[in-house]
Write a protein that holds these residues in place. Structure first.
Motif, PDB file in Angstrom:
ATOM      1  N   ARG A   1       0.836  -1.192   0.000  1.00 47.49           N
ATOM      2  CA  ARG A   1       0.000   0.000   0.000  1.00 47.49           C
ATOM      3  C   ARG A   1       0.876   1.248   0.000  1.00 47.49           C
ATOM      4  NH1 ARG A   1      -5.129  -1.648   2.545  1.00 47.49           N
ATOM      5  NH2 ARG A   1      -4.966  -3.842   3.120  1.00 47.49           N
ATOM      6  N   ASN A   2       0.226   2.374  -0.249  1.00 46.82           N
ATOM      7  CA  ASN A   2       0.912   3.660  -0.165  1.00 46.82           C
ATOM      8  C   ASN A   2       0.715   4.253   1.226  1.00 46.82           C
ATOM      9  OD1 ASN A   2      -1.745   4.535  -0.200  1.00 46.82           O
ATOM     10  ND2 ASN A   2      -1.676   5.198  -2.328  1.00 46.82           N
ATOM     11  N   ASP A   3       1.093   5.508   1.382  1.00 53.81           N
ATOM     12  CA  ASP A   3       1.000   6.147   2.696  1.00 53.81           C
ATOM     13  C   ASP A   3      -0.433   6.339   3.160  1.00 53.81           C
ATOM     14  OD1 ASP A   3       3.717   6.257   2.586  1.00 53.81           O
ATOM     15  OD2 ASP A   3       3.796   8.339   1.860  1.00 53.81           O
ATOM     16  N   PHE A   4      -1.394   6.275   2.251  1.00 48.93           N
ATOM     17  CA  PHE A   4      -2.795   6.503   2.606  1.00 48.93           C
ATOM     18  C   PHE A   4      -3.578   5.205   2.756  1.00 48.93           C
ATOM     19  CE2 PHE A   4      -1.275  10.149   0.196  1.00 48.93           C
ATOM     20  CZ  PHE A   4      -1.561  11.189   1.058  1.00 48.93           C
ATOM     21  N   GLY A   5      -2.910   4.059   2.673  1.00 52.37           N
ATOM     22  CA  GLY A   5      -3.573   2.783   2.889  1.00 52.37           C
ATOM     23  C   GLY A   5      -4.272   2.222   1.669  1.00 52.37           C
ATOM     24  N   ASN A   6      -4.059   2.773   0.486  1.00 50.91           N
ATOM     25  CA  ASN A   6      -4.664   2.229  -0.732  1.00 50.91           C
ATOM     26  C   ASN A   6      -3.568   2.016  -1.775  1.00 50.91           C
ATOM     27  OD1 ASN A   6      -4.172   4.914  -1.643  1.00 50.91           O
ATOM     28  ND2 ASN A   6      -6.184   5.513  -0.883  1.00 50.91           N
ATOM     29  N   VAL A   7      -3.967   1.678  -2.989  1.00 54.01           N
ATOM     30  CA  VAL A   7      -3.027   1.366  -4.067  1.00 54.01           C
ATOM     31  C   VAL A   7      -3.299   2.305  -5.238  1.00 54.01           C
ATOM     32  CG1 VAL A   7      -2.208  -0.416  -5.660  1.00 54.01           C
ATOM     33  CG2 VAL A   7      -2.897  -1.042  -3.351  1.00 54.01           C
ATOM     34  N   TYR A   8      -2.244   2.973  -5.734  1.00 56.47           N
ATOM     35  CA  TYR A   8      -2.362   3.817  -6.921  1.00 56.47           C
ATOM     36  C   TYR A   8      -2.374   2.931  -8.162  1.00 56.47           C
ATOM     37  CZ  TYR A   8      -1.409   7.989  -4.146  1.00 56.47           C
ATOM     38  OH  TYR A   8      -1.481   9.003  -3.235  1.00 56.47           O
ATOM     39  N   LEU A   9      -3.441   3.079  -8.940  1.00 52.42           N
ATOM     40  CA  LEU A   9      -3.587   2.279 -10.164  1.00 52.42           C
ATOM     41  C   LEU A   9      -4.014   3.207 -11.307  1.00 52.42           C
ATOM     42  CD1 LEU A   9      -3.303  -0.731 -10.940  1.00 52.42           C
ATOM     43  CD2 LEU A   9      -5.768  -0.942 -10.712  1.00 52.42           C
ATOM     44  N   PHE A  10      -3.200   4.247 -11.557  1.00 54.16           N
ATOM     45  CA  PHE A  10      -3.528   5.189 -12.619  1.00 54.16           C
ATOM     46  C   PHE A  10      -3.379   4.553 -14.001  1.00 54.16           C
ATOM     47  CE2 PHE A  10      -1.658   7.814  -9.131  1.00 54.16           C
ATOM     48  CZ  PHE A  10      -2.847   8.340  -8.687  1.00 54.16           C
ATOM     49  N   LYS A  11      -2.474   3.602 -14.113  1.00 54.61           N
ATOM     50  CA  LYS A  11      -2.257   2.867 -15.356  1.00 54.61           C
ATOM     51  C   LYS A  11      -2.285   1.373 -15.040  1.00 54.61           C
ATOM     52  CE  LYS A  11      -1.273   6.560 -17.891  1.00 54.61           C
ATOM     53  NZ  LYS A  11      -2.051   6.997 -19.067  1.00 54.61           N
ATOM     54  N   PRO A  12      -2.670   0.542 -16.007  1.00 54.14           N
ATOM     55  CA  PRO A  12      -2.678  -0.911 -15.732  1.00 54.14           C
ATOM     56  C   PRO A  12      -1.305  -1.460 -15.346  1.00 54.14           C
ATOM     57  CG  PRO A  12      -3.949  -0.413 -17.703  1.00 54.14           C
ATOM     58  CD  PRO A  12      -3.269   0.858 -17.311  1.00 54.14           C
ATOM     59  N   CYS A  13      -0.240  -0.811 -15.832  1.00 52.15           N
ATOM     60  CA  CYS A  13       1.100  -1.301 -15.523  1.00 52.15           C
ATOM     61  C   CYS A  13       1.506  -1.030 -14.078  1.00 52.15           C
ATOM     62  CB  CYS A  13       2.121  -0.674 -16.467  1.00 52.15           C
ATOM     63  SG  CYS A  13       2.219   1.124 -16.376  1.00 52.15           S
ATOM     64  N   MET A  14       0.727  -0.239 -13.325  1.00 59.38           N
ATOM     65  CA  MET A  14       1.059   0.068 -11.934  1.00 59.38           C
ATOM     66  C   MET A  14       0.504  -0.960 -10.960  1.00 59.38           C
ATOM     67  SD  MET A  14       0.439   4.210 -11.972  1.00 59.38           S
ATOM     68  CE  MET A  14       1.070   4.414 -10.312  1.00 59.38           C
ATOM     69  N   GLN A  15      -0.125  -2.004 -11.459  1.00 61.08           N
ATOM     70  CA  GLN A  15      -0.674  -3.029 -10.573  1.00 61.08           C
ATOM     71  C   GLN A  15       0.461  -3.777  -9.884  1.00 61.08           C
ATOM     72  OE1 GLN A  15      -4.013  -5.419 -12.063  1.00 61.08           O
ATOM     73  NE2 GLN A  15      -2.833  -7.232 -11.500  1.00 61.08           N
ATOM     74  N   PRO A  16       0.392  -3.946  -8.547  1.00 62.60           N
ATOM     75  CA  PRO A  16       1.474  -4.645  -7.836  1.00 62.60           C
ATOM     76  C   PRO A  16       1.678  -6.066  -8.351  1.00 62.60           C
ATOM     77  CG  PRO A  16       0.043  -3.492  -6.293  1.00 62.60           C
ATOM     78  CD  PRO A  16      -0.633  -3.429  -7.627  1.00 62.60           C
ATOM     79  N   VAL A  17       2.930  -6.508  -8.301  1.00 62.82           N
ATOM     80  CA  VAL A  17       3.268  -7.847  -8.774  1.00 62.82           C
ATOM     81  C   VAL A  17       2.688  -8.875  -7.810  1.00 62.82           C
ATOM     82  CG1 VAL A  17       5.152  -9.420  -9.363  1.00 62.82           C
ATOM     83  CG2 VAL A  17       5.359  -6.963  -9.829  1.00 62.82           C
ATOM     84  N   GLY A  18       2.011  -9.882  -8.347  1.00 62.16           N
ATOM     85  CA  GLY A  18       1.394 -10.912  -7.528  1.00 62.16           C
ATOM     86  C   GLY A  18       0.008 -10.556  -7.044  1.00 62.16           C
ATOM     87  N   CYS A  19      -0.605  -9.519  -7.612  1.00 61.19           N
ATOM     88  CA  CYS A  19      -1.954  -9.094  -7.215  1.00 61.19           C
ATOM     89  C   CYS A  19      -2.855  -9.012  -8.433  1.00 61.19           C
ATOM     90  CB  CYS A  19      -1.909  -7.746  -6.503  1.00 61.19           C
ATOM     91  SG  CYS A  19      -0.976  -7.743  -4.964  1.00 61.19           S
ATOM     92  N   VAL A  20      -4.156  -8.977  -8.176  1.00 64.85           N
ATOM     93  CA  VAL A  20      -5.153  -8.851  -9.228  1.00 64.85           C
ATOM     94  C   VAL A  20      -6.102  -7.726  -8.838  1.00 64.85           C
ATOM     95  CG1 VAL A  20      -5.031 -11.241 -10.011  1.00 64.85           C
ATOM     96  CG2 VAL A  20      -6.566 -10.633  -8.136  1.00 64.85           C
ATOM     97  N   HIS A  21      -6.767  -7.194  -9.873  1.00 64.39           N
ATOM     98  CA  HIS A  21      -7.712  -6.096  -9.686  1.00 64.39           C
ATOM     99  C   HIS A  21      -9.131  -6.642  -9.856  1.00 64.39           C
ATOM    100  CE1 HIS A  21      -9.380  -1.963 -11.125  1.00 64.39           C
ATOM    101  NE2 HIS A  21      -9.602  -2.178  -9.843  1.00 64.39           N
ATOM    102  N   LEU A  22      -9.919  -6.609  -8.784  1.00 66.77           N
ATOM    103  CA  LEU A  22     -11.284  -7.120  -8.803  1.00 66.77           C
ATOM    104  C   LEU A  22     -12.253  -5.953  -8.661  1.00 66.77           C
ATOM    105  CD1 LEU A  22     -10.950 -10.232  -6.452  1.00 66.77           C
ATOM    106  CD2 LEU A  22     -10.738 -10.130  -8.945  1.00 66.77           C
ATOM    107  N   ARG A  23     -13.141  -5.822  -9.626  1.00 70.22           N
ATOM    108  CA  ARG A  23     -14.166  -4.767  -9.581  1.00 70.22           C
ATOM    109  C   ARG A  23     -15.467  -5.351  -9.015  1.00 70.22           C
ATOM    110  NH1 ARG A  23     -11.340  -3.603 -14.393  1.00 70.22           N
ATOM    111  NH2 ARG A  23     -10.532  -1.457 -14.466  1.00 70.22           N
TER     112      ARG A  23
END
Length: 789
Positions: free
Chosen positions: A603-625
């Motif tokens: 996470r970042n300093d605010f407790g969430n994840v920045y995902l402005f671009k698809p390439c910013m997704q953390p390694v080993g994670c998935v994005h669930l809507r």
């Protein structure tokens, strides 16, 4: 000093020295009879006057600091509101003008597309083909060149007649009108001539397009016209002088001589050398030639015109063409219908054109022979383009000017040119402003609407990209690059190819510092627009999935405009300090996403994840809507973080926009199954809750009704039997006029069972009965607070 002079007061004596005596009518009058100008009597005394005391009391108001502060605050609030209101009105007016411009532009586009589609009608093409000579239809497409088009245009000019005196119908049928024009071999104006020749070209199955110069309403709001100042018929003359009133009169005769020289200079011959540099620069591009017609001397055909040099016109920033002029004694005017000679030029000119070209010597002398101005009014805003497969290029065709002369097309069109659009036979559009507009890169861009909106508007009508379009775009780009540099500093502002350092914006910088200098404009170096780069802060580069490299020095420091930056500056002593660091793209690198470890989402300093671009997704994670996934993950004790995809500015602050959640890959299947099960449970609860809600609502309504009736009965029993009461006093609206409280009690006894507690109390007959505390509390439960005492 004579004794008589001593008796005259001082102010009269001073006035007497400046007064002029009136001329004597007869020489025999003595000096004592001389007439003097009357002097106005003084209304104020000469000596010092003591101030008179006021008869009424004087009030003096002194503002305290609190009152001053309130008044200043009120005035400031009023000024801010007026400024805000004025700004909103200006913005509204600007939006109205811009929307009107866009609507008018789309209407013109629709009109042009309709007329282009009309010129592809099979019936009209068949009629046009029947009029063509046979030798024009026998030539293959691969052999068609400019000579063929010139011959075809020559035949067209000899066959069709331009007659402006044809009647103009109010609501004509366009197709029927063109059929009549083809039948009579005549045309009313330049537009109809262009449509007829377009039919001829398409009947030969040539790939051609109709070029339109659109003239929508201006983006600038209309300015209020000031009434002309009335020039006085007779100048005012000050007393005692013969010069006209006004402090800027000609003195010494120098300005008068200059004025006389300027008036006589209006009639200077054309061959005289101009005095200023501007006329000298124009005269350097003028070529003088003499043409002699049959039976006339060389002086009969004197005319001057600009040399056809495209570079010279572009270097002057769209310098205006000089109108040709003929001397007196030319041919007589003719009002007969005119025909087009070979090459597309007129044989006989109409009466209006003769007025413009032949009989304007007196008008030009009155206007000071203003040169370099194009003809005002509506011009020829339509011409054609034909694609030649033999040479692989587009050729411009103008029915009155000839073949292959794009400069003449742009000169004869209505100025200033704003939008130039071509429509082909399939209805596809193409913007050709950079090809025909000489001021495309300077002043034209300021008259056009936002380029992004214009591209989105044309996108549905653009044809499929082909090799022909790619080749044309390359030729246009090369033509723009070959044009000379602008000559004025104002033309460099927002220029698409060149830039000056003085025009750099707040978030722009020149890189590299050793960029090549393309030239100089008044001593300032000119750089390529490719060397101007846009700078961003660290947070803004992060939104583009880029991070600033370690150890990089800021390329530029500016003052931040965010609320956080402003608050920090206001809290510090240096309020004007540049606190925002800007970096260029060459100082950044691609964002490296973090790696998830032990089932924990980084996470970042605010407790969430920045995902402005698809390439910013953390390694080993998935994005669930999946909505409300964090509740399910919390029940299963699995890590889940919100995905921030952007920011929205409202309410004066920037707010994060979330879209879905980021979870580890090993938890994806479990969370999906748990979320689906949770959704099924929620649906069942909603289904069961719908019935229980209705039941609860019905019970609550019945409870309220019963309590209301019990309270009503108790009030009637206590206060209804205490004697007669005025009609309607102390009763509700439904009891008024029904016979008083006794009637109401009787009706209540019949409609509702009596209170059993009251019957039990009355049945005891006053016998003493001990009650417990619990019974007392039960009896006092329905009492009012004032009855419990």
């Amino acid at each position: 000093m004579s004794p008589e002079t001593d008796l005259i007061p001082p102010f009269i004596r001073a006035r007497k020295d400046t007064v002029k005596p009136v001329k004597e009518e007869e020489e025999e009058d003595s000096e004592e009879d001389e007439d003097w100008e009357e002097v106005e009597e003084l209304s104020e005394p000469l000596g010092p006057v003591e101030p008179a005391l006021p008869s009424q009391p004087v009030e003096i108001e002194i503002e305290t600091p609190d009152i001053i502060h309130k008044r200043q605050k009120r005035e400031k609030r009023k000024a801010e509101f007026e400024t805000y209101l004025r700004r909103m009105m200006n913005r509204f007016n600007k939006d109205v003008v811009e929307d009107t411009h866009k609507v008018h532009l789309m209407c013109l586009l629709a009109n042009g597309m309709f007329r282009n589609r009309l010129c592809s009608t099979p019936d009209l093409l068949a009629i046009s083909l029947s009029l063509l000579p046979t030798h024009f239809t026998m030539v293959a497409k691969e052999r068609i060149d400019t000579n063929y088009l010139s011959g075809l245009l020559k035949w067209f000019g000899a066959t069709f007649t331009l007659n402006p005196e044809l009647p103009c119908e109010e609501r004509p049928d366009p197709q029927a009108l063109l059929e009549r024009r083809l039948g009579s071999l005549t045309a009313r104006d330049h537009q109809e001539m262009t449509h007829l020749f377009l039919l001829v070209l398409r009947s030969l199955q040539l790939f051609c397009r109709l070029v339109l110069s659109l003239q929508p309403l201006s983006l600038k709001p209309p300015s209020a016209k000031k009434p002309p100042k009335e020039s006085p018929s007779e100048p005012k003359v000050s007393p005692g002088s013969k010069r006209p009133a006004g402090g800027k009169a000609e003195r010494g005769g120098k300005k008068a001589k200059k004025k006389e020289a300027g008036e006589t200079g209006k009639a200077v011959s054309v061959g005289q050398k101009p005095k200023n540099s501007k006329r000298r620069s124009i005269a350097s591009k003028v070529s003088y030639k003499e043409e002699s017609s049959e039976g006339e001397g060389p002086s009969d055909g004197e005319e001057f015109q600009l040399v056809d040099e495209e570079d010279s016109e572009d270097s002057e920033g769209g310098a205006k063409a000089i109108r040709a002029k003929k001397v007196k004694g030319s041919k007589s005017k003719s009002t007969a219908p005119q025909k087009i000679s070979s090459g597309g030029k007129k044989k006989v000119k109409s009466e209006e054109e003769d007025d413009d070209w032949e009989g304007n010597e007196e008008g030009e002398e009155e206007q000071g022979m203003k040169r370099g101005k194009r003809k005002e009014g509506k011009g020829a805003d339509e011409w054609l383009e034909v694609y030649l497969e033999k040479t692989g290029c587009w050729v411009c065709v103008e029915v009155l000017q000839g073949v292959g002369q794009p400069q003449l097309c742009s000169k004869q069109a209505t100025h200033p040119m704003t939008y130039v659009v071509a429509v082909d036979g399939d209805g596809h559009l193409k913007d050709l402003g950079s090809k025909y507009d000489p001021t495309w890169m300077t002043s034209t861009r300021k008259r056009r609407v936002d380029e992004e909106w214009w591209e989105v508007t044309l996108e549905p009508f653009l044809g499929p990209e082909s090799e022909r379009d790619v080749q044309e775009d390359k030729e246009l780009q090369a033509k723009l690059l070959d044009k000379p540099l602008p000559t004025s500093i104002a033309e460099f502002k927002n220029h698409p190819l060149y830039a000056l350092k003085r025009h750099l914006l707040k978030y722009e910088a020149l890189y590299p510092s050793t960029a090549a200098i393309l030239g100089y404009c008044r001593g300032e170096p000119v750089y390529s627009r490719d060397c101007i780069h846009t700078l961003h802060s660290r947070d803004t580069w992060l939104k583009e999935a880029r991070t600033v490299r370690l150890g990089e020095e800021p390329c530029k420091m500016v003052r931040g405009f965010s609320n956080r930056s402003r608050k920090v500056r206001m809290a510090s002593e240096q309020k004007d300090k540049d606190d925002l660091a800007l970096f260029g793209e060459w100082q950044t690198e691609e964002y490296q996403p973090p790696v998830a470890v032990d089932g924990r989402v980084p996470r970042n300093d605010f407790g969430n994840v920045y995902l402005f671009k698809p390439c910013m997704q953390p390694v080993g994670c998935v994005h669930l809507r999946l909505p409300n996934l964090q509740r399910v993950a919390k029940k299963l004790d699995m890590d889940c973080a919100a995905a921030v995809t952007g920011f929205d500015f409202h309410g004066g602050y920037s707010h994060a926009v979330t879209d879905g959640y980021i979870v580890c890959e090993e938890h994806e299947e479990i969370l999906r199954a748990a979320w689906a099960e949770d959704q099924e449970i929620q649906r069942q609860k909603e289904k069961e809750g719908s019935c229980s809600k209705r039941e609860k609502r019905a019970v609550a309504n019945w409870t309220l009704l019963v309590k209301s009736l019990l309270i009503r009965e108790r009030l009637q029993r206590r206060y209804g039997n205490k004697g007669p009461t005025p009609a309607g006093e102390g009763l509700s609206s439904d009891e008024e006029g029904e016979g008083g409280p006794n009637t109401a009690s009787a009706a209540l006894a019949q409609a509702w069972p009596q209170n059993r507690q009251g019957e039990q109390d009355s049945g005891t007959g006053g016998a003493s009965k001990t009650t417990s505390k619990r019974q007392k509390r039960g009896q006092e439960k329905h009492l009012f607070p004032f009855e419990k005492v």
